[in-house]
Design a protein around this motif. Structure first.
Motif, PDB file in Angstrom:
ATOM      1  N   TYR A  13      -4.505 -38.513  -4.177  1.00 58.83           N
ATOM      2  CA  TYR A  13      -3.737 -39.412  -5.040  1.00 58.83           C
ATOM      3  C   TYR A  13      -4.667 -40.036  -6.071  1.00 58.83           C
ATOM      4  O   TYR A  13      -5.887 -39.898  -5.993  1.00 58.83           O
ATOM      5  N   SER A  14      -4.097 -40.705  -7.056  1.00 56.44           N
ATOM      6  CA  SER A  14      -4.866 -41.175  -8.210  1.00 56.44           C
ATOM      7  C   SER A  14      -5.819 -42.316  -7.841  1.00 56.44           C
ATOM      8  O   SER A  14      -5.621 -43.041  -6.869  1.00 56.44           O
ATOM      9  N   SER A  15      -6.839 -42.468  -8.668  1.00 53.83           N
ATOM     10  CA  SER A  15      -7.803 -43.548  -8.456  1.00 53.83           C
ATOM     11  C   SER A  15      -7.158 -44.913  -8.675  1.00 53.83           C
ATOM     12  O   SER A  15      -7.577 -45.897  -8.076  1.00 53.83           O
ATOM     13  N   GLN A  16      -6.110 -44.976  -9.506  1.00 51.44           N
ATOM     14  CA  GLN A  16      -5.425 -46.250  -9.719  1.00 51.44           C
ATOM     15  C   GLN A  16      -4.688 -46.693  -8.448  1.00 51.44           C
ATOM     16  O   GLN A  16      -4.728 -47.871  -8.085  1.00 51.44           O
ATOM     17  N   ARG A  18      -5.518 -45.750  -5.455  1.00 49.46           N
ATOM     18  CA  ARG A  18      -6.608 -46.079  -4.531  1.00 49.46           C
ATOM     19  C   ARG A  18      -7.119 -47.493  -4.782  1.00 49.46           C
ATOM     20  O   ARG A  18      -7.333 -48.262  -3.849  1.00 49.46           O
ATOM     21  N   LEU A 110       0.191 -44.240 -15.063  1.00 49.32           N
ATOM     22  CA  LEU A 110      -1.028 -43.805 -14.378  1.00 49.32           C
ATOM     23  C   LEU A 110      -0.790 -43.504 -12.897  1.00 49.32           C
ATOM     24  O   LEU A 110      -1.545 -42.770 -12.279  1.00 49.32           O
ATOM     25  N   ILE A 111       0.249 -44.107 -12.337  1.00 48.45           N
ATOM     26  CA  ILE A 111       0.634 -43.850 -10.947  1.00 48.45           C
ATOM     27  C   ILE A 111       2.032 -43.262 -10.975  1.00 48.45           C
ATOM     28  O   ILE A 111       2.948 -43.866 -11.520  1.00 48.45           O
ATOM     29  N   ASN A 112       2.198 -42.071 -10.412  1.00 48.09           N
ATOM     30  CA  ASN A 112       3.510 -41.436 -10.441  1.00 48.09           C
ATOM     31  C   ASN A 112       3.913 -40.956  -9.047  1.00 48.09           C
ATOM     32  O   ASN A 112       3.207 -41.196  -8.070  1.00 48.09           O
ATOM     33  N   ASP A 115       1.479 -39.173  -6.694  1.00 44.14           N
ATOM     34  CA  ASP A 115       0.480 -40.017  -6.033  1.00 44.14           C
ATOM     35  C   ASP A 115       1.016 -40.575  -4.717  1.00 44.14           C
ATOM     36  O   ASP A 115       0.291 -40.646  -3.727  1.00 44.14           O
TER      37      ASP A 115
END
Length: 151
Positions: A13-16, A18, A110-112, A115
């Motif tokens: 999943y995305s760093s955002q 996280r 940025l998060i979808n 993620d």
């Protein structure tokens, strides 16, 4: 400690996402918020304890052990994946994820959805590993029919 286990699989999943789960705050621009990994991890451990308790004390199969064990492990993985995905998605809908993590300067998300699916998959992997470990450790003490062969 719980966070470090999840960070082993944070590539799903995305760093955002996280950063949000690790407690990043957009206002302070540092990790000062609640660590959501701990909440998800504790929820996963409670789910694991309930499912193992039901399997080894209530179901406790004498026949087709391996098949029933695999089905129970699969159900626990699906429930863990759905639980983690829902928990994170609920955080977004409640406005708990800061805008700096949700959108970039151009307004792109940025998060979808993928993620949340990735977080669910990582939680499913974690519960499967824990299911196997705890089956080996717990079956001897709680099961009648599966005392020597947990699966």
């Amino acid at each position: 400690m719980i966070e470090s286990i999840y960070l082993l699989l944070d590539g799903l999943y995305s760093s955002q996402l996280r950063d949000f789960l690790s407690g990043y705050s957009c206002q302070s621009e540092s990790f000062t918020g609640a660590n959501v990994y701990n909440e998800i991890g504790i929820g996963t451990l409670i789910l694991l304890a309930l499912i193992l308790g039901i399997y080894y004390k209530v179901i406790d199969p004498a026949e087709n052990k391996r098949t029933k064990w695999m089905i129970t492990m699969g159900v626990s993985a699906v429930l863990a994946a759905l639980g983690a995905s829902f928990w994170a998605f609920r955080s977004e809908t409640k406005g708990l994820i800061g805008q700096c993590l949700l959108k970039d300067e151009q307004g792109n998300s940025l998060i979808n959805f993928t993620d949340y699916v990735g977080l669910g998959i990582s939680n499913a992997i974690i519960i499967v590993v824990l299911f196997i470990l705890f089956s080996i450790l717990v079956a001897r003490y709680f099961s009648t029919n599966n005392r020597y062969t947990p699966f």
